[in-house]
Scaffold this motif. Structure first.
Motif, mmCIF file in Angstrom:
data_model
loop_
_atom_site.group_PDB
_atom_site.id
_atom_site.type_symbol
_atom_site.label_atom_id
_atom_site.label_comp_id
_atom_site.label_asym_id
_atom_site.label_seq_id
_atom_site.Cartn_x
_atom_site.Cartn_y
_atom_site.Cartn_z
ATOM 1 N N ALA A 36 2.349 5.570 -12.414
ATOM 2 C CA ALA A 36 2.889 5.934 -11.102
ATOM 3 C C ALA A 36 2.754 7.427 -10.873
ATOM 4 O O ALA A 36 2.940 8.241 -11.772
ATOM 5 N N ALA A 37 2.426 7.793 -9.645
ATOM 6 C CA ALA A 37 2.329 9.199 -9.264
ATOM 7 C C ALA A 37 3.713 9.694 -8.836
ATOM 8 O O ALA A 37 4.543 8.919 -8.356
ATOM 9 N N ALA A 38 3.949 10.978 -9.006
ATOM 10 C CA ALA A 38 5.250 11.547 -8.669
ATOM 11 C C ALA A 38 5.476 11.577 -7.156
ATOM 12 O O ALA A 38 6.602 11.475 -6.688
ATOM 13 N N GLU A 39 4.393 11.699 -6.381
ATOM 14 C CA GLU A 39 4.525 11.830 -4.924
ATOM 15 C C GLU A 39 4.770 10.499 -4.221
ATOM 16 O O GLU A 39 5.322 10.461 -3.132
ATOM 17 N N PHE A 40 4.297 9.388 -4.822
ATOM 18 C CA PHE A 40 4.367 8.084 -4.151
ATOM 19 C C PHE A 40 5.061 7.055 -5.040
ATOM 20 O O PHE A 40 4.888 7.040 -6.248
ATOM 21 N N SER A 42 5.757 3.052 -6.277
ATOM 22 C CA SER A 42 4.843 1.938 -6.556
ATOM 23 C C SER A 42 4.631 1.068 -5.327
ATOM 24 O O SER A 42 3.538 0.542 -5.107
ATOM 25 N N GLY A 43 5.665 0.924 -4.526
ATOM 26 C CA GLY A 43 5.542 0.140 -3.298
ATOM 27 C C GLY A 43 4.568 0.755 -2.314
ATOM 28 O O GLY A 43 3.796 0.055 -1.653
ATOM 29 N N GLN A 44 4.601 2.084 -2.202
ATOM 30 C CA GLN A 44 3.675 2.763 -1.302
ATOM 31 C C GLN A 44 2.233 2.634 -1.794
ATOM 32 O O GLN A 44 1.321 2.383 -1.002
ATOM 33 N N VAL A 45 2.046 2.793 -3.096
ATOM 34 C CA VAL A 45 0.700 2.666 -3.662
ATOM 35 C C VAL A 45 0.179 1.252 -3.431
ATOM 36 O O VAL A 45 -0.972 1.050 -3.029
ATOM 37 N N PHE A 46 1.029 0.241 -3.665
ATOM 38 C CA PHE A 46 0.622 -1.142 -3.441
ATOM 39 C C PHE A 46 0.284 -1.377 -1.967
ATOM 40 O O PHE A 46 -0.686 -2.055 -1.637
ATOM 41 N N GLY A 47 1.070 -0.813 -1.076
ATOM 42 C CA GLY A 47 0.814 -0.968 0.358
ATOM 43 C C GLY A 47 -0.514 -0.377 0.781
ATOM 44 O O GLY A 47 -1.293 -1.016 1.496
ATOM 45 N N PHE A 48 -0.796 0.852 0.346
ATOM 46 C CA PHE A 48 -2.068 1.490 0.702
ATOM 47 C C PHE A 48 -3.255 0.737 0.099
ATOM 48 O O PHE A 48 -4.246 0.465 0.786
#
Length: 105
Positions: A36-40, A42-48
């Motif tokens: 996981a990135a500090a800025e985003f 896991s839900g945001q990464v999955f969404g994008f």
């Protein structure tokens, strides 16, 4: 009498749907596989990833359906057909319709 070519054709929407589902599964796997990135979140990464991979998967599904459709044209079989005009052929016992001249119908 005329000659037509009979062939099977794929259902494009189903191929695109399967591609989109594969895109969602790939997005889920990629979200879990990488840290996981500090800025985003896991839900945001999955969404994008889901947005992009659903579109790409649907497009690839359409391409596969097109290729299968092209291949099916080679295996098309000729058939002879006769055109039936329902307005003039009603009394001739058209399948699925009652015979108008039959008093029991």
């Amino acid at each position: 009498m005329s000659e037509v070519r009979i062939r099977r054709s794929p259902r494009y929407l189903r191929f695109m749907g399967v591609g989109a589902v594969i895109g969602v599964i790939a997005a889920l796997i990629l979200t879990i596989a990488f840290p996981a990135a500090a800025e985003f979140s896991s839900g945001q990464v999955f969404g994008f990833l889901g947005l992009f991979l659903v579109v790409i998967g649907g497009a690839l599904g359409a391409v596969v359906a097109l290729l299968i459709d092209r291949a099916s044209t080679r295996r098309a079989k000729p058939a002879v057909v006769e055109r039936i005009d329902p307005a003039t052929d009603i009394g001739e016992g058209t399948p699925g319709q009652p015979d108008v001249s039959d008093p029991r119908a």
